[in-house]
Design an enzyme around this catalytic site. Structure first.
Site, PDB file in Angstrom:
ATOM      1  N   GLU B 276       1.013  -1.140  -0.098  1.00 42.61           N
ATOM      2  CA  GLU B 276      -0.180  -0.107  -0.455  1.00 42.61           C
ATOM      3  C   GLU B 276       1.194   1.133   0.149  1.00 42.61           C
ATOM      4  O   GLU B 276       0.879   2.051  -0.581  1.00 42.61           O
ATOM      5  CB  GLU B 276      -1.128   0.377   1.516  1.00 42.61           C
ATOM      6  CG  GLU B 276      -2.300   0.694   0.844  1.00 42.61           C
ATOM      7  CD  GLU B 276      -2.796   0.482   1.878  1.00 42.61           C
ATOM      8  OE1 GLU B 276      -3.195  -0.716   2.858  1.00 42.61           O
ATOM      9  OE2 GLU B 276      -4.471   1.878   2.125  1.00 42.61           O
ATOM     10  N   GLU B 279       2.282   1.566  -3.236  1.00 37.37           N
ATOM     11  CA  GLU B 279       1.256   2.345  -4.513  1.00 37.37           C
ATOM     12  C   GLU B 279       1.463   4.004  -4.208  1.00 37.37           C
ATOM     13  O   GLU B 279       0.594   4.558  -5.185  1.00 37.37           O
ATOM     14  CB  GLU B 279      -0.220   1.408  -3.528  1.00 37.37           C
ATOM     15  CG  GLU B 279      -1.327   1.519  -5.316  1.00 37.37           C
ATOM     16  CD  GLU B 279      -2.675   0.866  -4.917  1.00 37.37           C
ATOM     17  OE1 GLU B 279      -2.667   0.854  -3.866  1.00 37.37           O
ATOM     18  OE2 GLU B 279      -3.561   1.121  -5.655  1.00 37.37           O
ATOM     19  N   CYS B 296      -8.943  -1.673   3.391  1.00 37.52           N
ATOM     20  CA  CYS B 296      -8.385  -3.140   4.501  1.00 37.52           C
ATOM     21  C   CYS B 296     -10.255  -3.585   5.005  1.00 37.52           C
ATOM     22  O   CYS B 296     -10.708  -4.747   5.422  1.00 37.52           O
ATOM     23  CB  CYS B 296      -7.636  -2.445   5.670  1.00 37.52           C
ATOM     24  SG  CYS B 296      -6.493  -2.409   5.788  1.00 37.52           S
ATOM     25  N   SER B 316      -7.415   2.120  -2.742  1.00 34.76           N
ATOM     26  CA  SER B 316      -6.622   1.102  -3.041  1.00 34.76           C
ATOM     27  C   SER B 316      -6.213  -0.363  -3.673  1.00 34.76           C
ATOM     28  O   SER B 316      -7.615  -1.229  -3.437  1.00 34.76           O
ATOM     29  CB  SER B 316      -5.762   1.328  -1.788  1.00 34.76           C
ATOM     30  OG  SER B 316      -4.669   0.126  -1.734  1.00 34.76           O
ATOM     31  N   LYS B 355     -15.845  -9.923   6.820  1.00 31.57           N
ATOM     32  CA  LYS B 355     -14.607 -11.091   6.518  1.00 31.57           C
ATOM     33  C   LYS B 355     -15.199 -12.325   6.101  1.00 31.57           C
ATOM     34  O   LYS B 355     -14.399 -13.058   5.286  1.00 31.57           O
ATOM     35  CB  LYS B 355     -13.703 -11.410   7.930  1.00 31.57           C
ATOM     36  CG  LYS B 355     -13.210  -9.647   7.648  1.00 31.57           C
ATOM     37  CD  LYS B 355     -11.871  -9.450   6.559  1.00 31.57           C
ATOM     38  CE  LYS B 355     -11.107  -8.364   7.260  1.00 31.57           C
ATOM     39  NZ  LYS B 355     -10.608  -7.434   6.242  1.00 31.57           N
ATOM     40  N   GLU B 358     -16.181 -11.138   2.623  1.00 29.43           N
ATOM     41  CA  GLU B 358     -15.421 -10.965   2.217  1.00 29.43           C
ATOM     42  C   GLU B 358     -14.610 -11.815   1.092  1.00 29.43           C
ATOM     43  O   GLU B 358     -14.262 -12.089  -0.253  1.00 29.43           O
ATOM     44  CB  GLU B 358     -14.068 -10.536   2.522  1.00 29.43           C
ATOM     45  CG  GLU B 358     -13.242  -9.386   1.900  1.00 29.43           C
ATOM     46  CD  GLU B 358     -11.966  -8.850   2.910  1.00 29.43           C
ATOM     47  OE1 GLU B 358     -11.818  -9.579   3.971  1.00 29.43           O
ATOM     48  OE2 GLU B 358     -11.093  -8.432   2.683  1.00 29.43           O
ATOM     49  N   GLU B 363     -13.315 -13.369  -7.764  1.00 32.56           N
ATOM     50  CA  GLU B 363     -12.567 -14.181  -8.585  1.00 32.56           C
ATOM     51  C   GLU B 363     -10.700 -13.755  -8.091  1.00 32.56           C
ATOM     52  O   GLU B 363      -9.990 -15.219  -7.644  1.00 32.56           O
ATOM     53  CB  GLU B 363     -12.356 -14.428  -9.696  1.00 32.56           C
ATOM     54  CG  GLU B 363     -12.014 -12.841 -10.839  1.00 32.56           C
ATOM     55  CD  GLU B 363     -12.832 -11.984 -11.076  1.00 32.56           C
ATOM     56  OE1 GLU B 363     -13.753 -12.352 -10.374  1.00 32.56           O
ATOM     57  OE2 GLU B 363     -12.223 -11.132 -11.736  1.00 32.56           O
ATOM     58  N   CYS B 506     -11.843  -1.898  14.358  1.00 27.30           N
ATOM     59  CA  CYS B 506     -12.080  -3.129  14.371  1.00 27.30           C
ATOM     60  C   CYS B 506     -11.994  -3.653  15.742  1.00 27.30           C
ATOM     61  O   CYS B 506     -12.940  -4.482  15.989  1.00 27.30           O
ATOM     62  CB  CYS B 506     -10.230  -4.090  13.733  1.00 27.30           C
ATOM     63  SG  CYS B 506     -10.898  -3.405  11.768  1.00 27.30           S
TER      64      CYS B 506
END
Lengths: 159, 588
Positions: B276, B279, B296, B316, B355, B358, B363, B506
């Site tokens: 990250e 990037e 995230c 990102s 999650k 997620e 794919e 979180c």
């Protein structure tokens, strides 16, 4: 969607600047179409910038609003005191089983809409049902299929 | 300030304080099922009634006033409360023993406290089916008491508007618009509804049986990873104080549960930062689709895909840390360990319900050639598995994680708290831009629980403007500023934006413990005090860590040298990056 053809967009556009006007907009749509459908509600929500969840909270809170097109023949079964005591609950049950729907719903073929009302003002004829303005007095469950067939025949002839 | 008397006890409180909160100050707990510290009062349940000058009113939504004399618990009030509670129980199933909230249910607790005889209640329980369409949370209308907390959280706090009231009176049901199933609604699976539900009406989609099946199949090599926020919250389920960091004990418990290897999502967090920060430096210097959004948080990803599709370019492309660990475990690690990748099964223990969704997002979540992460369980579900296995968690000896996917820096562990991902990324980005290390590793402006935190960071004369948002319901003004600047052709107000969907990050995710009982103060459930304590647990681990920089994680360096090649390179891109697509708010 083309704004000219979109009832929800037009109605929403008219009311969106006025706070607290969702219910008026919904009344207007039902006034034109007879009900407020999913697409109407989606278009209205988008135009008025109100979450769809809120639109349906209002739509389903008030019994007045209809979410699907009502059937061509509106069957009103009276469950006022006199009609109820005279056994109209059994007539209502028969309508439900014959049509396969609950009160407040319409048949998938769009022919019948079933609703429950409280007193139609002719308790002397109890138990009473009204279909599109025509009153049926001293109802029995056995009469239900006969009446339904009458209306089916009438609609066939119309077509 | 106003002075009043509650049950003849004098109390002074700030103007606007409710009678309910004023009473708590003098150790009077007025029962309530709908008021929660995170939501405005809705006067829904009717349990918090008190008498003021003989008149009965609801204490949650009545402000304390000068000279008030409040009675909270006379015979008449007790009697009315019991009647109200009986009415609530009259359409609640009597299956506490089989309920996932058994012994951690506010309704059950109140029934016991008020002394309701269950046998005298005639029940008329809802026959509406459960909604488990999301695979992340389960909504059971039969157990719902229509207190409205979840609707309040979903609409007013999170601004998601997936949950709403349908119909009214006895027929009321909490569901999506027009009874839409949650999977077809704007639901982002953040699970804040589940974290605030007083009963078992909204819970995790329970995957403990599936994990047990993976472990029981001896063909499998089942490995596990834990997210940063899990380590500072799981202890609450076993009597530890809020914020206790129990990483070593959790590793030990996971080994006893039968996992072949115990990895740490924190390793993935360090890996995320390498990708990250690389990037970000690239996009920042090229002025490419700024601001860059952190990616995230799957609930945040889902939110933008549904509510701000025009901003998908800002994300990102990095996957979240646990997905990275999954992909690396089934490629690099499997190769290194000389095992068949097809037999490697990855279980993630997460503070998060989103999650669960997620892992099947698209794919790119199968980049290893297999499903990168096989199952997700929440912190709550792990606690259940540990208890069911008869493990004496409290007295376990601490153990270490398995390397190489176990090493982590202080920067990784703060991923679990608002501002942490940004802090970790800036530490490494600073090094990438200047070739030097930051002197001071913390940015106080972006710490703490304020909804939107902004700062300007000086990187050797270059100003980097950042924004950190916690609670997805607070993101609208930030998005507006970004999109307005874009529309007017102006420079973006920020270069880098971190968003965590849950208030606090979180550490207060939808899958975190919601413990109750005599050792905890009322009101039970998540609140800002607990958020601060759990955050402190992670921040302390960072400040005390020997290495606080992701780019100094030796196992990560080796991973790039031996396997991935360049950060942001082709192999890294295939395994560690994802893409985004617009999604309709409603499927119908």
């Amino acid at each position: 969607m083309d704004n000219d053809a979109c009832l929800g967009c037009q109605t929403g556009d008219k009311w969106r600047r006025k706070r607290g006007s969702l219910i008026m907009a919904l009344h207007e749509i039902q006034g034109v179409k007879g009900y407020v459908g999913w697409q109407d509600a989606m278009d209205l929500a988008k135009t008025m910038n109100i979450p769809l969840a809120r639109v349906y909270e209002v739509l389903t809170f008030y019994n007045f609003f209809k979410l699907v097109a009502p059937g061509k023949a509106v069957i009103s079964v009276c469950t006022g005191t006199a009609c109820f005591l005279k056994g109209n609950d059994k007539v209502l049950e028969r309508f439900k089983s014959e049509l396969g729907i609950k009160e407040g719903e319409s048949t998938p073929d769009g022919l019948f809409h079933l609703q429950v009302v409280r007193c139609v003002g002719c308790c002397g004829l109890a138990p009473v049902c009204v279909v599109n303005g025509r009153t049926y007095g001293r109802m029995t469950p056995e009469q239900v299929p006969v009446i339904l067939n009458e209306w089916r025949e009438a609609f066939k002839e119309e077509a | 300030m106003v002075k009043l008397k509650i049950d003849n006890i004098e109390v002074e409180v700030a103007e606007g304080t409710s009678i309910l909160d004023a009473a708590r100050k003098v150790q009077v707990n007025i029962p309530t099922l709908c008021k929660h510290p995170d939501v405005d009062p809705s006067a829904g349940c009717g349990m918090c009634i008190v008498k003021v000058g003989g008149r009965i009113m609801r204490s949650c939504c009545t402000p304390a006033a000068e000279g008030m004399e409040v009675v909270t618990n006379d015979e008449e009030l007790k009697d009315i409360r019991k009647t109200v509670l009986k009415l609530i129980l009259s359409n609640h199933p009597n299956d506490c023993l089989g309920c996932s909230r058994n012994s951690q249910c506010e309704l059950q607790d109140m029934t016991a406290e008020l002394g309701i005889d269950q046998n005298e209640i005639i029940r008329l329980v809802s026959q509406e089916p459960k909604d488990d369409t999301t695979g992340a949370i389960v909504l059971d209308p039969a157990k719902c008491i229509i207190c409205g907390r979840c609707v309040n959280i979903c609409q007013n706090v999170q601004n998601v508007w997936a949950l709403s009231y349908l119909r009214r009176g006895f027929a009321t049901k909490i569901t999506g618009a027009n009874d839409t199933k949650l999977a077809d609604s704007p639901c982002i699976k953040c699970g804040q509804c589940a974290a605030h539900c007083p009963t078992g009406a909204i819970t995790d989609h329970d995957n403990t049986q599936k994990v047990a099946a993976l472990l029981n199949n001896k063909e499998n090599i089942t490995v596990v990873q834990i997210a940063p926020a899990v380590r500072v919250a799981l202890g609450e389920e076993f009597g530890f104080p809020f914020g206790s960091n129990l990483t070593g004990k959790i590793y030990a418990a996971l080994r006893r549960l039968g996992f072949a290897k115990v990895f740490d999502t924190n390793f993935g967090a360090d890996l995320t930062i390498i990708e990250e920060a690389t990037e970000f430096v690239h996009r920042f210097t090229k002025n490419d689709n700024l601001p860059m959004f952190t990616s995230c948080c799957p609930a945040w990803v889902d939110y933008v895909e549904k509510y701000y599709p025009e901003n998908l370019v800002n994300f990102s492309s990095c996957k979240s840390p646990h997905q990275m660990v999954g992909a690396i475990a089934k490629t690099y690690w499997a190769e290194k360990a000389g095992v068949d990748a097809a037999k490697v099964k990855v279980v993630s223990v997460m503070p998060c319900t989103a999650k669960k969704w997620e892992i099947g997002r698209d794919e790119t979540m199968n980049s290893s050639g297999y499903k990168d992460v096989d199952e997700v369980i929440t912190t709550r579900e792990l606690a259940k598995m540990i208890k069911a296995a008869g493990i004496d968690f409290k007295n376990l000896k601490e153990e270490e994680a398995d390397n190489p996917l176990g090493e982590y820096s202080g920067a990784a562990t703060i991923f679990g708290v608002t501002g942490g991902v940004m802090t970790a990324a800036l530490r490494t980005a600073y090094f990438y831009i200047t070739g030097e290390e930051l002197g001071k590793l913390n940015f106080e402006e972006i710490e703490g629980l304020n909804a939107v935190k902004v700062a300007e960071i000086d990187i050797k004369g270059t100003k980097v403007r950042i924004a950190v948002v916690n609670g997805v319901g607070n993101v609208a003004p930030v998005m507006e500023a970004i999109n307005q600047a874009k529309a007017e052709g102006k420079e973006p107000p920020y270069h880098f934006v971190e968003v965590m969907a849950c208030p606090g990050g979180c550490i207060a995710g939808g899958g975190q413990p919601r413990v109750m009982g005599a050792m905890f103060d009322k009101p039970w459930g998540i609140n800002d005090e607990i958020r601060k304590l759990r955050s402190k647990g992670l921040n302390t681990e960072d400040t005390e860590a020997q290495n606080r920089l992701s780019h100094k994680n030796e196992s990560i360096k080796k991973l790039y040298k031996d396997y991935l090649g360049e950060a942001g390179g082709e192999k890294a891109h295939h395994l560690l990056h994802t893409k985004y697509r617009a999604r309709d708010l409603y499927k119908k």
